[in-house]
Design a protein around this motif. Sequence first.
Motif: not given
Length: 179
Positions: A27-39
Motif C-alpha cells: 500500500d505504501i508503494d502505491h501511495e508513494l508512486l502516485d505522489l511521485l507521478q503527481r510531483d
Amino acid sequence: MALVPIESLPASAQNCCVPKSPLALDDIDHELLDLLQRDSGRTLRELGDLVSLSPSAVQRRIDRYRKHGLLARQVALLDPTRLPTVLLAVCLVTLERESSRHHHAFRKRLLAASEVQQIYDVSGDWDYVVILACSGMAHHTEVADRLFNEAPNVRRYTTLFVLDPILTGTVIPTRAPNT
C-alpha cells in the motif's frame, strides 16, 4: 563435446522463456508512486511525511523502483497553455500494408522525431494515434510532411488540432480502484 538435452536443464530453459515477475507493491508503494507521478520534485522528507516513512526509507523504495525499471525517468512537465507558440495536434494514421516489418519501420520513423510526444497503436479504423507538439503551423506542416506524406507506407492520415488542452495526464494507476 557432448550435447546436453535441454530437458535436463529446466531452470536455465525456464529463465530464458518466462517473463520476470512484476515488482511486488504494498500500500505504501502505491501511495508513494502516485505522489511521485503527481510531483516528483518533493523532497524525501515531504514524501516521507505523506506516507509515514523516514526520508531514507523513501529513498530505498525509490532506488528499488529504479532498479526494477518501474521508475523509468524523471522529467519536468511544461504547461502548454503557458507557451503561446506551441501547437498540439492529434494525428490519426492508417498504414497501407500490415506486417511487423512495416509497423517497425513506421514506429522507428516516429520515435526519431522530437516533435512526437505520444504514439499509440490502436484498434479500429486507424492504426496509430500520434500526438505532436510543434512551434506553430509552419512547423507542423513540415513535420506532417516528413512523418506522414513522405512515409512510404502511410495510406492516409488526418490531423485534429488541439484548441484547448483541458487535461494532459501522466499519472498511471498502479492498482485497480478499491483495492
